[in-house]
Motif scaffolding. Structure first.
Motif, PDB file in Angstrom:
ATOM      1  N   VAL A 150       1.116  -1.391   0.038  1.00  0.00           N
ATOM      2  CA  VAL A 150      -0.081   0.285   0.204  1.00  0.00           C
ATOM      3  C   VAL A 150       0.681   1.144  -0.297  1.00  0.00           C
ATOM      4  O   VAL A 150       0.338   2.519  -1.132  1.00  0.00           O
ATOM      5  CB  VAL A 150      -0.674   0.053   1.035  1.00  0.00           C
ATOM      6  CG1 VAL A 150      -1.975   1.275   1.357  1.00  0.00           C
ATOM      7  CG2 VAL A 150      -1.785  -1.488   0.687  1.00  0.00           C
ATOM      8  N   THR A 151       1.869   1.015   0.899  1.00  0.00           N
ATOM      9  CA  THR A 151       2.784   2.227   0.721  1.00  0.00           C
ATOM     10  C   THR A 151       3.211   2.515  -0.576  1.00  0.00           C
ATOM     11  O   THR A 151       4.149   3.559  -0.939  1.00  0.00           O
ATOM     12  CB  THR A 151       4.284   2.524   1.839  1.00  0.00           C
ATOM     13  OG1 THR A 151       4.693   0.830   1.947  1.00  0.00           O
ATOM     14  CG2 THR A 151       3.128   2.133   3.159  1.00  0.00           C
ATOM     15  N   LEU A 152       3.538   1.506  -1.351  1.00  0.00           N
ATOM     16  CA  LEU A 152       4.372   1.831  -2.689  1.00  0.00           C
ATOM     17  C   LEU A 152       3.536   2.148  -3.846  1.00  0.00           C
ATOM     18  O   LEU A 152       3.317   2.233  -5.022  1.00  0.00           O
ATOM     19  CB  LEU A 152       4.431   0.297  -2.763  1.00  0.00           C
ATOM     20  CG  LEU A 152       6.035   0.125  -2.270  1.00  0.00           C
ATOM     21  CD1 LEU A 152       6.543  -1.670  -2.612  1.00  0.00           C
ATOM     22  CD2 LEU A 152       7.053   0.765  -2.443  1.00  0.00           C
ATOM     23  N   GLY A 153       1.641   1.893  -3.611  1.00  0.00           N
ATOM     24  CA  GLY A 153       1.801   2.841  -3.835  1.00  0.00           C
ATOM     25  C   GLY A 153       0.101   1.859  -4.335  1.00  0.00           C
ATOM     26  O   GLY A 153      -1.054   2.219  -5.176  1.00  0.00           O
ATOM     27  N   ILE A 154      -0.135   1.093  -4.480  1.00  0.00           N
ATOM     28  CA  ILE A 154      -0.859  -0.121  -4.470  1.00  0.00           C
ATOM     29  C   ILE A 154      -1.922   0.026  -3.841  1.00  0.00           C
ATOM     30  O   ILE A 154      -2.452   0.081  -2.684  1.00  0.00           O
ATOM     31  CB  ILE A 154      -0.099  -1.759  -4.389  1.00  0.00           C
ATOM     32  CG1 ILE A 154       0.952  -1.974  -5.001  1.00  0.00           C
ATOM     33  CG2 ILE A 154      -1.502  -3.066  -5.593  1.00  0.00           C
ATOM     34  CD1 ILE A 154       1.024  -1.810  -6.776  1.00  0.00           C
TER      35      ILE A 154
END
Length: 363
Positions: A150-154
């Motif tokens: 999630v922190t990587l944008g997923i």
């Protein structure tokens, strides 16, 4: 038809995860593609799994892209399930040319897959990250890894958390003795089953043994595994005593049964299968605080979770386990770990949850 694709050169956790999963899924509906021959393909065939090998002449051989495309179209593949950066990159190019639903399992931190790889490592890390936006669904093997994605944008809705699992009913390898392993009968034996790779952090394990022996404890370390740091680590270990390299072994369970505890010193993990292997062997574990390990280690008797690079904390926890062995209660912790792991982290639950997710996207 569902097609799994992986590099094929894997020998550790991702290999064991995939083989365990494929054995549980319908063999007439699930097949495997590898980019190179290796132990993974050999073992998969032995389990009756259909394996397609593209056998690249080098990792830069892009002929596998067209071969993969033809296979997907010929087999009418509806879902492609990739494992690892190399497989992800090839599937990314194929997806531009033909239609299928793309899933991937994140086995490791994508920002660390090519650690210490220099310029090439930075390029491959960026390439792997760049394909993520084209992937339709992600499997994360721990809640912690889901949050990392999630922190990587997923988007969170594109991620399913499905914990790793092993078969706790498989027959054991033949017993071996401590003498055969080269360790003393009275020693407290710590075993580390991990690739000889920077992320596995063997130097901290060596330092742990040095500090414990300096304090008068009869401890020895068994290092099980092979990898790119083999020569460097063999040089480092000359400055230490009580450390034994066993190399790659197929009887890891037998080694663990002769051990007092398992050590995981990694700087990054997802949900290490080796912890479940230790649980099957009914020995406690000492692990760094990585991935989903806290979801497995439920009590002090099962082992301990310490900070990454927390060598002083490791020393204290091993001393505590040495004390439990002296009291004759060390095995109780191993039994408790076995009961918890076998009830919550079986390969059956792994396959059932994975298949359920497939079915949601098979229409």
């Amino acid at each position: 038809m569902i097609l799994h694709i992986i590099s094929g050169g894997e020998t550790g956790g991702s290999k064991n995860h995939l083989l365990s999963l494929l054995q549980e899924l319908p063999k007439d509906q699930v097949e495997l593609a590898v980019l190179q021959e290796g132990r993974l393909a050999e073992e998969a065939r032995a389990f009756g799994i259909t394996v397609h090998s593209f056998q690249q002449s080098s990792r830069y051989d892009v002929s596998a892209i067209q071969k993969l495309k033809k296979l997907i179209e010929a087999k009418h593949v509806k879902i492609v399930h990739s494992h690892g950066p190399r497989a992800n990159l090839f599937v990314f190019f194929v997806k531009k040319m033909t239609k299928f639903y793309w899933m991937t399992t994140i086995h490791s931190d994508p920002t660390l897959d090519f650690v210490k790889g220099g310029i090439k490592g930075r390029v491959f890390t960026a390439l792997n990250r760049s394909v993520f936006s084209s992937i339709d669904h992600f499997f994360a093997v721990s809640e912690r890894f889901k949050q990392m994605l999630v922190t990587l944008g997923i988007p969170a809705e594109k991620i399913s958390v499905i914990y790793n699992g092993i078969d706790f009913t498989t027959p054991d390898s033949p017993n071996i003795t401590r003498t055969e392993l080269g360790v003393e009968e009275e020693s407290f034996v710590i075993t580390m089953v991990a690739r000889l790779h920077p992320i596995k952090n063997y130097p901290d394990a060596f330092e742990l043994i040095r500090k414990l022996r300096e304090k008068g404890h009869s401890v020895e370390l068994l290092a099980v595994g092979d990898g790119p740091l083999k020569e460097d680590l063999h040089q480092q270990v000359k400055a230490y005593e009580g450390i034994h390299f066993l190399g790659f072994r197929t009887d890891v369970d037998a080694v663990l049964r002769q051990s007092d505890c398992l050590l995981l010193a990694s700087t990054s993990e997802s949900f290490p299968l080796v912890l479940l292997e230790a649980a099957k062997a009914k020995i406690p574990v000492l692990t760094t605080d990585v991935g989903g390990v806290r979801e497995l280690i439920q009590s002090d008797e099962m082992g301990a979770v310490v900070p990454v690079h927390g060598i002083d904390e490791m020393v204290l926890e091993i001393e505590r386990l040495i004390g439990r062995k002296a009291q004759g209660v060390l095995s109780e912790g191993g039994q408790a770990l076995y009961e918890h792991a076998s009830n919550h982290y079986s390969v059956t639950q792994l396959a059932k949850a994975t298949w359920h997710t497939y079915q949601q996207h098979m229409e």
